[in-house]
Scaffold this motif. Structure first.
Motif, PDB file in Angstrom:
ATOM      1  N   ASP A  55       1.263  -1.076   0.676  1.00  0.00           N
ATOM      2  CA  ASP A  55       0.283  -0.119  -0.080  1.00  0.00           C
ATOM      3  C   ASP A  55       0.714   1.188  -0.120  1.00  0.00           C
ATOM      4  O   ASP A  55       0.885   1.894  -0.847  1.00  0.00           O
ATOM      5  N   THR A  59       3.002   3.470  -3.073  1.00  0.00           N
ATOM      6  CA  THR A  59       2.076   5.114  -3.450  1.00  0.00           C
ATOM      7  C   THR A  59       3.617   6.198  -3.113  1.00  0.00           C
ATOM      8  O   THR A  59       3.218   7.236  -2.443  1.00  0.00           O
ATOM      9  N   PHE A  76      -5.832   4.418  -1.869  1.00  0.00           N
ATOM     10  CA  PHE A  76      -5.105   3.990  -0.883  1.00  0.00           C
ATOM     11  C   PHE A  76      -5.722   3.047  -0.049  1.00  0.00           C
ATOM     12  O   PHE A  76      -6.305   2.487   0.395  1.00  0.00           O
ATOM     13  N   SER A 106      -5.055  -0.102  -4.688  1.00  0.00           N
ATOM     14  CA  SER A 106      -5.141   1.470  -4.135  1.00  0.00           C
ATOM     15  C   SER A 106      -5.939   2.608  -3.828  1.00  0.00           C
ATOM     16  O   SER A 106      -6.059   3.946  -4.208  1.00  0.00           O
TER      17      SER A 106
END
Length: 320
Positions: A55, A59, A76, A106
């Motif tokens: 996760d 990002t 997210f 996400s």
């Protein structure tokens, strides 16, 4: 088919979002337009989400995000559990009120999640949650369980095997250790000295990681190690080779090494995950939950998860 909604739909819909890529300090909980199920889709009222290293890795920066097809503003979280509250026209296999769990890359940490009823692990998928599995536990199963199942399929473990699992106490390790034991294999799991009792509770024989690991493994009773699974990087691969394990019986999930097979959750079929859910339902697999955070504390939850010392899974609560 007409759309169906529950009373909670009248409240603002929340989602965890990133306005810029980077660390957990960029995560915010925002009000967003409430989505609805279209043709071939279902909507899920999410009650819980499970955190995974992927996760925050996906990002962490714009370049990595682009490789996963992510752009700003970005959601997210990938693992979720909840209840179907809308079924769109031409959707099959689900009804309003069905409890489900699965993945939505996400974008899982949101009050409402819309996915294709015939989706997959990449585009979003829902599996029916067994009656005996609560939502918080169900929210931990998809990525870690699928990854563990895919890795063990590579190794093909059986009763004659002893497998060394590096990072046995982490989110994937929880499933890998127990699935290996169910297959009949003996499991040696690496961890810190303080994690020994925890690893034993999962069914592994603990050994402290770090310098001298190969010698410590050789000193253990029970015969030679025949397979190895590296869940963190390459250290366990190096030790496995030192122990004489052939590359074809070593597997990685977080690194690419020439000659060594790698596995990811995308390699596991849906039946592998349904089997894991059944094993959790029957009590043959247990999922230790290290901590639960309300969604408003998402930054603190990700900071804890990113330390990589958590024993078990971290869950985000969206039920309120």
């Amino acid at each position: 088919m007409a759309q169906h909604r529950d009373e909670r739909q009248k409240s603002p819909s929340r989602a965890v979002l990133l306005e810029k890529f980077g660390g957990p300090e960029n995560l915010t909980v925002q009000s967003v337009p409430e989505p609805h199920a279209g043709a071939g889709q279902i909507r899920i009222r999410v009650t819980a989400g499970g955190l995974n290293p992927m996760d925050w890795v996906m990002t962490s920066d714009a370049g990595t995000a682009a490789r996963f097809g992510l752009s700003l503003p970005c959601g997210f979280g990938t693992d979720y559990a909840g209840v179907v509250d809308e079924v769109g026209p031409d959707s099959t296999g689900y009804a309003v009120g069905d409890r489900v769990f699965g993945t939505a890359v996400s974008r899982a940490l949101a009050d409402h999640l819309v996915i294709e009823s015939a989706g997959n692990i990449s585009t979003g998928v829902a599996h029916h949650t067994p009656d005996g599995v609560d939502d918080r536990t169900a929210a931990t199963l998809s990525i870690a369980g699928s990854t563990a199942a895919a890795a063990l399929a590579v190794l093909g473990l059986g009763p004659d095997d002893t497998v060394l699992i590096g990072g046995a106490g982490g989110g994937v390790g929880v499933f890998a250790v127990q699935l290996a034991r169910i297959a009949g294999a003996r499991v040696i799991g690496t961890g810190s000295a303080s994690s020994a009792d925890y690893l034993r509770s999962l069914g592994a024989e603990p050994v402290t990681y770090g310098d001298g690991l190969a010698d410590r493994v050789r000193a253990m009773d029970g015969g030679p190690v025949t397979a190895a699974l590296d869940l963190h990087g390459t250290d366990t691969v190096d030790v496995a080779r030192e122990l004489g394990i052939p590359d074809k019986r070593i597997c990685t999930v977080a690194a690419a090494i020439e000659g060594v097979p790698a596995a990811s959750g995308a390699n596991a079929g849906p039946e592998a995950l349904r089997r894991i859910a059944r094993l959790v339902d029957t009590g043959d697999i247990r999922v230790p939950i290290a901590a639960t955070f309300p969604v408003e504390e998402i930054r603190s939850a990700v900071e804890l998860q990113a330390e990589r010392h958590v024993r078990g899974k971290i869950v985000i609560d969206l039920s309120a």
